[in-house]
Each structure stands twice: as structure tokens, then as C-alpha cells.
Design a protein around this motif. Sequence first.
Motif, PDB file in Angstrom:
ATOM      1  N   CYS A  96       0.810  -1.230   0.000  1.00  0.00           N
ATOM      2  CA  CYS A  96       0.000   0.000   0.000  1.00  0.00           C
ATOM      3  C   CYS A  96       0.840   1.275   0.000  1.00  0.00           C
ATOM      4  N   GLN A  97       1.878   1.304  -0.799  1.00  0.00           N
ATOM      5  CA  GLN A  97       2.797   2.446  -0.844  1.00  0.00           C
ATOM      6  C   GLN A  97       2.104   3.758  -1.225  1.00  0.00           C
ATOM      7  N   SER A 129       0.169   9.182   1.583  1.00  0.00           N
ATOM      8  CA  SER A 129      -0.694  10.291   2.005  1.00  0.00           C
ATOM      9  C   SER A 129      -1.244  10.112   3.416  1.00  0.00           C
ATOM     10  N   GLY A 130      -0.806   9.082   4.129  1.00  0.00           N
ATOM     11  CA  GLY A 130      -1.240   8.886   5.512  1.00  0.00           C
ATOM     12  C   GLY A 130      -1.108   7.432   5.935  1.00  0.00           C
ATOM     13  N   ALA A 131      -1.055   7.236   7.224  1.00  0.00           N
ATOM     14  CA  ALA A 131      -0.868   5.899   7.788  1.00  0.00           C
ATOM     15  C   ALA A 131      -2.164   5.089   7.746  1.00  0.00           C
ATOM     16  N   VAL A 157       0.106   0.756  13.813  1.00  0.00           N
ATOM     17  CA  VAL A 157       0.067   1.826  12.813  1.00  0.00           C
ATOM     18  C   VAL A 157       1.155   1.527  11.788  1.00  0.00           C
ATOM     19  N   VAL A 158       0.745   1.492  10.538  1.00  0.00           N
ATOM     20  CA  VAL A 158       1.666   1.212   9.441  1.00  0.00           C
ATOM     21  C   VAL A 158       1.866   2.491   8.637  1.00  0.00           C
ATOM     22  N   GLU A 175       7.751   3.054   9.014  1.00  0.00           N
ATOM     23  CA  GLU A 175       7.803   2.132  10.145  1.00  0.00           C
ATOM     24  C   GLU A 175       6.454   1.450  10.386  1.00  0.00           C
ATOM     25  N   ILE A 176       6.535   0.427  11.215  1.00  0.00           N
ATOM     26  CA  ILE A 176       5.345  -0.245  11.735  1.00  0.00           C
ATOM     27  C   ILE A 176       5.440  -0.135  13.248  1.00  0.00           C
TER      28      ILE A 176
END
Length: 161
Positions: free
Chosen positions: A98-99, A104-106, A129-130, A134-135
Motif C-alpha cells: 500500500c505504498q 498520504s497517511g498511515a 500503525v503502518v 515504520e510499523i
Amino acid sequence: MANYFTQFSTTLQVNKEERAMLEQALGFDWDDDDGEQLPTLLQTLFLDRSAAVGAIFPDPECLSFELDYVSLEDDGISLGGADSPNLEAIANLIQLICQETLSSGALGFEWATTCDKLRPDAFSGGWCVVSLQEIRWETTSERLAAAMAEADFQLLLRDQC
């Protein structure tokens, strides 16, 4: 004996291409290593099955997402598991696929840890939160401990005045 469960359900707001790639990855039999080709959409991300497995699954002995349902929505994809879904693999997959959405947001999800017996250590949960970079993970147990430590610190400061 008590049975412990991790349960989660979420809808990820992703674009149509990411939704299709997630669907292919979540429906692929990762455990079958008889040379099965990666689905077409995933071949754009990974050179081969081995590279994909290494990037997605933290444990090479557990090559499954352990989901009970995957449902395509108009604006994303819904996922859920009631018996210990592989949350780390799901988060890794989201970050890899989901790049565009992550630019545009996590994205994030929550989970619950439950038990069929009333045990003090058996009920918790957490969030993930991805982002592109980072994760991040945190459990409710960690948040509770931090909040209690903060409250204890505030009491200590009050008592010193």
C-alpha cells in the motif's frame, strides 16, 4: 486449561490496485512451495516466492495470515480473524503493497486478546500503525503500565511539595 485468542477486524481504505494486490496476496497459498508462481500483481513487487516470504512472514514456519474473511469493499478491503491471525505478517504486507495510500497517511488496526476463562493476564489488545517508514505496535497492557507510572510520578511530585 484456558484457550487464548487474538481477534481482529478492520477495513483498510486503499486504492483499487492495492486492493487487488492485497486480495491476491491474502488468497495465495504461501505454504505450498512446489514452485507455484506468484500471482501476476505480486510479481511487480517480488522477484520470487522466497523473496516475498522473507519480506512478509516473520516466522518461516508460519506462512499463513490466519484470516477468517477477506471482503472487497468499494473503497478498500475488509479483513478479520477470530483465532490468532498473523498480525505481523498482515502489517508487513500492508506496508509493502500500500505504498501509494501510505504516501498520504498511515493505516492502522486494533486487535483484542481474549480467553475462554477469567484470568487476570488473559484480556488485552493493542494497536498497529503502518506508515511508509515504520510499523508501530502498542498493547493495552503497555499503555496501562505507562499511564500508571505517570500517575505514580504525579503522586510523587505532589507529595514532595
